[in-house]
Design an enzyme around this catalytic site. Structure first.
Site, PDB file in Angstrom:
ATOM      1  N   GLY A  35       0.809  -1.205   0.000  1.00  0.00           N
ATOM      2  CA  GLY A  35       0.000   0.000   0.000  1.00  0.00           C
ATOM      3  C   GLY A  35       0.844   1.257   0.000  1.00  0.00           C
ATOM      4  O   GLY A  35       2.066   1.218  -0.185  1.00  0.00           O
ATOM      5  N   LEU A  36       0.156   2.391   0.242  1.00  0.00           N
ATOM      6  CA  LEU A  36       0.856   3.683   0.191  1.00  0.00           C
ATOM      7  C   LEU A  36       1.586   3.957   1.497  1.00  0.00           C
ATOM      8  O   LEU A  36       1.203   4.834   2.255  1.00  0.00           O
ATOM      9  CB  LEU A  36      -0.140   4.803  -0.081  1.00  0.00           C
ATOM     10  CG  LEU A  36      -0.661   4.929  -1.514  1.00  0.00           C
ATOM     11  CD1 LEU A  36      -1.513   6.182  -1.625  1.00  0.00           C
ATOM     12  CD2 LEU A  36       0.488   4.988  -2.505  1.00  0.00           C
ATOM     13  N   HIS A  37       2.629   3.224   1.767  1.00  0.00           N
ATOM     14  CA  HIS A  37       3.415   3.503   2.967  1.00  0.00           C
ATOM     15  C   HIS A  37       4.409   4.608   2.647  1.00  0.00           C
ATOM     16  O   HIS A  37       4.319   5.250   1.599  1.00  0.00           O
ATOM     17  CB  HIS A  37       4.092   2.227   3.483  1.00  0.00           C
ATOM     18  CG  HIS A  37       5.061   1.614   2.527  1.00  0.00           C
ATOM     19  ND1 HIS A  37       6.398   1.891   2.564  1.00  0.00           N
ATOM     20  CD2 HIS A  37       4.857   0.766   1.503  1.00  0.00           C
ATOM     21  CE1 HIS A  37       6.992   1.214   1.592  1.00  0.00           C
ATOM     22  NE2 HIS A  37       6.081   0.528   0.935  1.00  0.00           N
ATOM     23  N   ALA A  38       5.327   4.854   3.521  1.00  0.00           N
ATOM     24  CA  ALA A  38       6.165   6.047   3.402  1.00  0.00           C
ATOM     25  C   ALA A  38       6.838   6.224   2.028  1.00  0.00           C
ATOM     26  O   ALA A  38       6.746   7.285   1.424  1.00  0.00           O
ATOM     27  CB  ALA A  38       7.209   6.046   4.507  1.00  0.00           C
TER      28      ALA A  38
ATOM     29  N   GLU B  80       7.907  -2.083  -6.619  1.00  0.00           N
ATOM     30  CA  GLU B  80       8.150  -2.888  -5.420  1.00  0.00           C
ATOM     31  C   GLU B  80       8.180  -4.374  -5.685  1.00  0.00           C
ATOM     32  O   GLU B  80       8.687  -5.136  -4.898  1.00  0.00           O
ATOM     33  CB  GLU B  80       7.117  -2.587  -4.340  1.00  0.00           C
ATOM     34  CG  GLU B  80       7.567  -1.400  -3.519  1.00  0.00           C
ATOM     35  CD  GLU B  80       6.657  -1.071  -2.391  1.00  0.00           C
ATOM     36  OE1 GLU B  80       5.650  -1.744  -2.189  1.00  0.00           O
ATOM     37  OE2 GLU B  80       6.980  -0.094  -1.690  1.00  0.00           O
TER      38      GLU B  80
END
Lengths: 592, 88
Positions: free
Chosen positions: B13-16, B87
């Site tokens: 997901g939209l992590h850092a 990723e």
């Protein structure tokens, strides 16, 4: 902090994340005591308020850059990157521009408006269902605190400011806190929250500061300034210890310190018996970062790399690339030494949220380890591909857990073969001769060891499960835990059979499990014919010391005698006597 | 103003890190860009905002862009999300 009950020798259980014992005064480090008041400002104060805010942000940036440099130098670029995101946040529209426009529009003090902005973000992130996201909220809070301190001109209350020797007790530790630890002053740290993989835990391990996390309510039970004992080996925190207990722990601490100082001397010495029989001492690991500790404790290989952690605490499955990176990093660090990687052993007491199907009445007798893999070959194949790819980067071996008969071994090898073929066809580099072994941990596998031995390259005995399945004792069950006995004659006879089957087939037999780390068992296991032991890194120096002080003749005689005795109690008494003759100092209170 | 709904496809997901990539991509355009997930709307040029979405894999995000280069902006973000932020 009023409601303290009588708490003499109160022991709190947590998760041991960094070994060692710390005895000292508690330093309660609270973060959330910072109160920000809303204050109106006059129109002619707006410009100076904005200026004050800009200066605080600038100062924070400088602090972060200097921490980043320090971390990069001391702990590597990987750890340093944590601070890049914090730096980026300081330039953020929401944190920076919007605070400034709010000061101008709403005429309130900078700290209040800044904190308000940050809290909106923190609240939203903390509401996430995913621990992974929630952890990021801690990073934003950490940053916010830093800016606020600079705004309010408060000297940071961080551990770097602590001058006396203390054991830090805190709800949680931010990455910045952990990094600022000075070995000299911080004897250990204990936190209410956190797990084995939190940043703080990883850093504590690399700094070798005894630490226990996940103590739940330690901060509300410990009083600032009182004496506490932190046992980073067992994962406990003792509050209000009496003199007797303190004395016990001081002895434990001396013992631990003595071992760790001997460690440096022992690390580079070979694990040879007096008559020059070479023994391999390998480490059991669970996380790639434990490789460093394995090496520093003198491990000459990784005898058991448990891979379950990749699958736990998440709702999806780890991809091939992610696994490949983890395995490869271990293989590369250990070169030229071997790394035995165990395919995932889920089920029993460790479950993947993704694979969790239905509740089993007897999970340890249920869909566990290789059984689960054979049921889900698609998932198994992803791991095998990752392992095979990593095998090109080092000296790797694959081991299958919970094999109970030859059919499972053949099925597992067939799947492995298909993955190998597939990778070769795609031209992906792999070690074409990667050794394949089985864990011997079910009595049925012992009884058919001869046939298994013909189809594998090595065995490794998993003593914990072998004992559990042989004696039909769940050692987690207090009612029967006493019956769990590594020295039960039946267990020793099974172990002996495995060694003999290995010798007949001329394949190596290793042994891993807690029994290996038991000083009492070392001479016995040597005498039974093992030349490869795998245990937790911290136990290696101790076992090496014993190995270096016996000769094989002696060890064989001890094993021969021990195995003929009728009860576990007799066997232990005998072994204790034998090792007592060799090294009285190996016998400590908790081995009796 | 134009808008487009996209799905978060990378596993974490939209992590850092992905959030930082979204912000730097959005920052290349003049258009005002917002991301909306389940009614929460944030500025795509704010790292804190993007992280506030806590958007896990499979989340639907409505991107709106308003400005002279709005079309290019939406396209660029679409490509970035589809790349799964490199990723996997």
């Amino acid at each position: 902090m009023g409601k303290k009950l009588t708490k003499k020798n109160l022991v709190l259980d947590g998760v041991a994340v960094s070994p060692g014992i710390a005895i000292g005064l508690a330093f309660l480090l609270h973060h959330d005591e910072l109160q920000v008041e809303e204050e109106e400002i006059l129109p002619d104060q707006v410009a100076s308020e904005v200026e004050k805010f800009k200066r605080a942000v600038q100062q924070t940036k400088e602090e972060l850059r200097s921490i980043r440099r320090r971390v990069s130098r001391d702990m590597g670029e990987e750890q340093a990157r944590i601070f890049d995101v914090q730096l980026l946040m300081l330039d953020d529209v929401m944190a920076f521009d919007e605070t400034i426009s709010a000061i101008q529009d709403r005429k309130r003090n900078a700290e209040f408006l800044f904190w308000e902005n940050l809290n909106t973000a923190i609240a939203a992130i903390e509401a996430s269902d995913h621990a992974f996201f929630r952890e990021r909220a801690a990073d934003i809070k950490d940053l916010g605190r830093r800016v606020l301190h600079n705004l309010l001109g408060i000297k940071h209350l961080t551990i770097s400011g602590i001058r006396s020797e203390v054991v830090v007790v805190s709800p949680d530790l931010s990455p910045t806190d952990t990094i600022m630890m000075h070995r000299k002053n911080i004897l250990g740290f204990a936190t209410d929250m956190g797990g084995r993989t939190s940043h703080a835990a990883i850093m504590a391990r690399s700094l070798e500061i005894p630490s226990v996390v996940g103590l739940r309510d330690a901060t509300s039970r410990v009083e600032h300034g009182e004496t506490i004992i932190l046992d980073g080996n067992k994962g406990t925190l003792v509050i209000a210890p009496d003199e007797k207990l303190l004395e016990h722990y001081r002895a434990e601490q001396r013992k631990y310190l003595q071992w760790s100082s001997d460690l440096a001397a022992l690390r580079d010495l070979p694990a040879h018996t007096l008559d020059h029989q070479a023994i391999q001492l390998h480490a059991n690991i669970e996380f790639p970062d434990e490789t460093d500790s394995a090496l520093s404790h003198g491990a000459t290989g990784i005898g058991l790399y448990r891979t379950e952690f990749l699958y736990l605490s998440r709702t999806d499955l780890p991809g091939e690339e992610e696994q490949f990176k983890a395995y490869k990093s271990v293989a590369e660090k250990m070169i030229p030494n071997p790394v035995t990687i165990r395919t995932f052993d889920l089920g029993g007491d460790k479950f993947s949220m993704y694979l969790k199907g239905y509740t089993e009445a007897n999970p340890f007798l249920g869909q566990r380890a290789i059984r689960l893999c054979l049921q889900h070959p698609d998932i198994f194949k992803v791991q095998l591909a990752a392992i095979l790819r990593a095998s090109a980067a080092g000296n790797m071996k694959i081991i299958f857990p919970m094999i109970s008969g030859i059919e499972q071994l053949r099925q597992a090898k067939e799947i492995l073969g298909s993955v190998q073929e597939d990778l070769r066809a795609r031209g992906v580099p792999i070690d074409p001769d990667i050794p394949v072994g089985v864990m011997i941990e079910i009595p049925s596998a012992v009884l058919v060891a001869d046939s298994l031995a013909r189809e594998v390259d090595f065995f490794s005995i998993g003593t914990n499960d072998l004992i559990q399945y042989t004696l039909a004792v769940d050692r987690g069950n207090e009612q029967v835990a006493e019956l769990f006995d590594a020295f039960h004659p039946a267990v020793l006879k099974l172990i002996k059979q495995v060694v003999e089957a290995g010798q007949r087939a001329q394949i190596p037999v290793a042994i891993c499990g807690e029994m290996c780390a038991e000083p009492m068992a070392t001479v016995l296991l040597l005498g039974l014919g093992f030349d490869e032991f795998s245990m937790s890194s911290v136990s290696i120096p101790q076992i090496k010391k014993i190995i270096r002080s016996v000769n094989m003749e002696e060890a064989r005689a001890v094993a021969l005698h021990a195995i003929e005795l009728e009860t576990g109690r007799q066997i232990k008494a005998y072994l204790k006597e034998q090792i007592g003759n060799l090294h009285p100092d190996f016998l400590t209170a908790d081995m009796t | 103003m134009i808008e487009k709904t996209i799905t978060v496809q990378n596993k974490l997901g939209l992590h850092a890190r992905p959030a930082a990539l979204v912000v730097s991509e959005a920052g290349r355009f003049y258009a005002e860009i917002n991301l909306n997930k389940d009614g929460l709307e944030v500025n795509a040029k704010s790292i804190m905002g993007v992280m506030m979405l806590a958007a896990e894999m499979g989340s639907q995000i409505l991107i709106t862009a308003d400005g002279q280069d709005e079309e290019m902006a939406i396209q660029a973000l679409e490509v970035l999300f589809a790349s799964k932020f490199d990723e996997e």
